[in-house]
Design a protein around this motif. Sequence first.
Motif, PDB file in Angstrom:
ATOM      1  N   THR A  38       0.836  -1.205   0.000  1.00  0.00           N
ATOM      2  CA  THR A  38       0.000   0.000   0.000  1.00  0.00           C
ATOM      3  C   THR A  38       0.870   1.255   0.000  1.00  0.00           C
ATOM      4  O   THR A  38       0.627   2.194  -0.775  1.00  0.00           O
ATOM      5  N   GLU A  39       1.895   1.282   0.857  1.00  0.00           N
ATOM      6  CA  GLU A  39       2.769   2.459   0.939  1.00  0.00           C
ATOM      7  C   GLU A  39       3.535   2.691  -0.355  1.00  0.00           C
ATOM      8  O   GLU A  39       3.608   3.818  -0.861  1.00  0.00           O
ATOM      9  N   ALA A  43       3.013   5.684  -3.197  1.00  0.00           N
ATOM     10  CA  ALA A  43       4.124   6.575  -3.568  1.00  0.00           C
ATOM     11  C   ALA A  43       4.325   6.590  -5.081  1.00  0.00           C
ATOM     12  O   ALA A  43       4.592   7.644  -5.667  1.00  0.00           O
ATOM     13  N   TYR A  44       4.176   5.431  -5.722  1.00  0.00           N
ATOM     14  CA  TYR A  44       4.336   5.362  -7.174  1.00  0.00           C
ATOM     15  C   TYR A  44       3.280   6.176  -7.902  1.00  0.00           C
ATOM     16  O   TYR A  44       3.520   6.677  -8.997  1.00  0.00           O
ATOM     17  N   ASN A  51      -6.145   7.364  -5.068  1.00  0.00           N
ATOM     18  CA  ASN A  51      -5.717   7.802  -3.753  1.00  0.00           C
ATOM     19  C   ASN A  51      -5.340   6.589  -2.898  1.00  0.00           C
ATOM     20  O   ASN A  51      -5.481   5.439  -3.312  1.00  0.00           O
ATOM     21  N   LYS A  52      -4.857   6.861  -1.692  1.00  0.00           N
ATOM     22  CA  LYS A  52      -4.358   5.785  -0.844  1.00  0.00           C
ATOM     23  C   LYS A  52      -5.448   4.777  -0.497  1.00  0.00           C
ATOM     24  O   LYS A  52      -5.186   3.572  -0.430  1.00  0.00           O
ATOM     25  N   SER A  56      -5.255   0.913  -1.228  1.00  0.00           N
ATOM     26  CA  SER A  56      -5.349  -0.006  -0.099  1.00  0.00           C
ATOM     27  C   SER A  56      -6.413  -1.067  -0.342  1.00  0.00           C
ATOM     28  O   SER A  56      -6.210  -2.259  -0.045  1.00  0.00           O
ATOM     29  N   ARG A  57      -7.552  -0.660  -0.891  1.00  0.00           N
ATOM     30  CA  ARG A  57      -8.624  -1.613  -1.199  1.00  0.00           C
ATOM     31  C   ARG A  57      -8.176  -2.598  -2.280  1.00  0.00           C
ATOM     32  O   ARG A  57      -8.461  -3.802  -2.202  1.00  0.00           O
TER      33      ARG A  57
END
Length: 370
Positions: A38-39, A43-44, A51-52, A56-57
């Motif tokens: 996720t992180e 960042a990529y 979005n994050k 994440s999903r």
Amino acid sequence: MDEDHIVDFLKSKVEIWCFPRLLRELYRGTQNLQTLLTEKLTAYEAGKEENKEQISRKVRNWLGGRNQPANREEVFKICFALSLGEERSEKLLLSTAESGIHYRNPRELIYAFCLRRGFDYPQAQELIEALEQTGAPKSSLEHQKLVRQTWAEEPTQHLTISIKNEFRNITETNELKKFIRDNQGVFGIHHNTAYRKFVAMLEYLLRGVSDNYTFTDVPREKKYSIERVTEEYLRMGVPYQKKNRQCTKVEKFIKKHWPSPKMVQEMYSRKRDVNRKTLLLLYLVTEGMGVEVSEKSFVLEHCKRMDMMMASCGMALLNLHNPFDYLVVQSLNLENDDDFMSWKLERMLRKIFRNDGKTVYLEKQDNSCT
């Protein structure tokens, strides 16, 4: 086992290949896999639409086995995020995207170099941008130009395997620049070996003849269109739509990349790369290009030949944890020696997708194929 037992086993007992399990086996780090992916992927994608929370999903779905990466670029991002290196990235691509790193594709060649050197994904993007003038195409139009050039002009010694062997000793960026400059005339985004095999098998089904092979096991047909060949030989009762019901996991695995007339036409005209599933289906339909195999070694010999074909095309070998591959192997192993391999596969597919329609090609004396 007979066809019914094979289908029941596939639906209830076979251990299906699992993307999250493969990720965990390939990852060598200690950080939590979900957190790390996720992180890194966030960042990529900095400054882009995702979005994050969306990323994440997506990662949760991957690690939960609900779906897989949508394309090769996503797989490469995962490879960089987990620092898999070149060799383990090749394994992930083979299992997930059906073919490994394509070393005649300049973009993937640069990715391979960066994975070998331990560079991260943003560094790889910077290197691609810096090397655009030395051979890495900037647009899809340039990609298509490379495809046409390499198919028409590529010398035999400039196959992907030859490029890969030469590339093995490249360790510095200046060496990579020179390598790309020296080989830009033979780069391309599609697999030429796979295309040659695809054309040889498809041409027979289209015209009943081939310049390079003699077929003895498949009846002669009049000249067909690609649409008719695909519908009558390759679709095998696999539905285009879900027909108002949810597909099972097995059905999703089987349907993925299943050839349609449009896909086969695009492969033939080199607008799309030839996929693994289409090659295996063509192998079965043409009875392994008419090869004569003894009854005693029938299954082993055909499996060996299919693996050799896949290896030469840079594609994944047969894997019995893949539902489609399992059915392919079982279509060789079933009794009824007078039946074509493709008949056996089609009957099992129709049972899986609950399609009671009869096969419409290769008429049999009793006229019963269900």
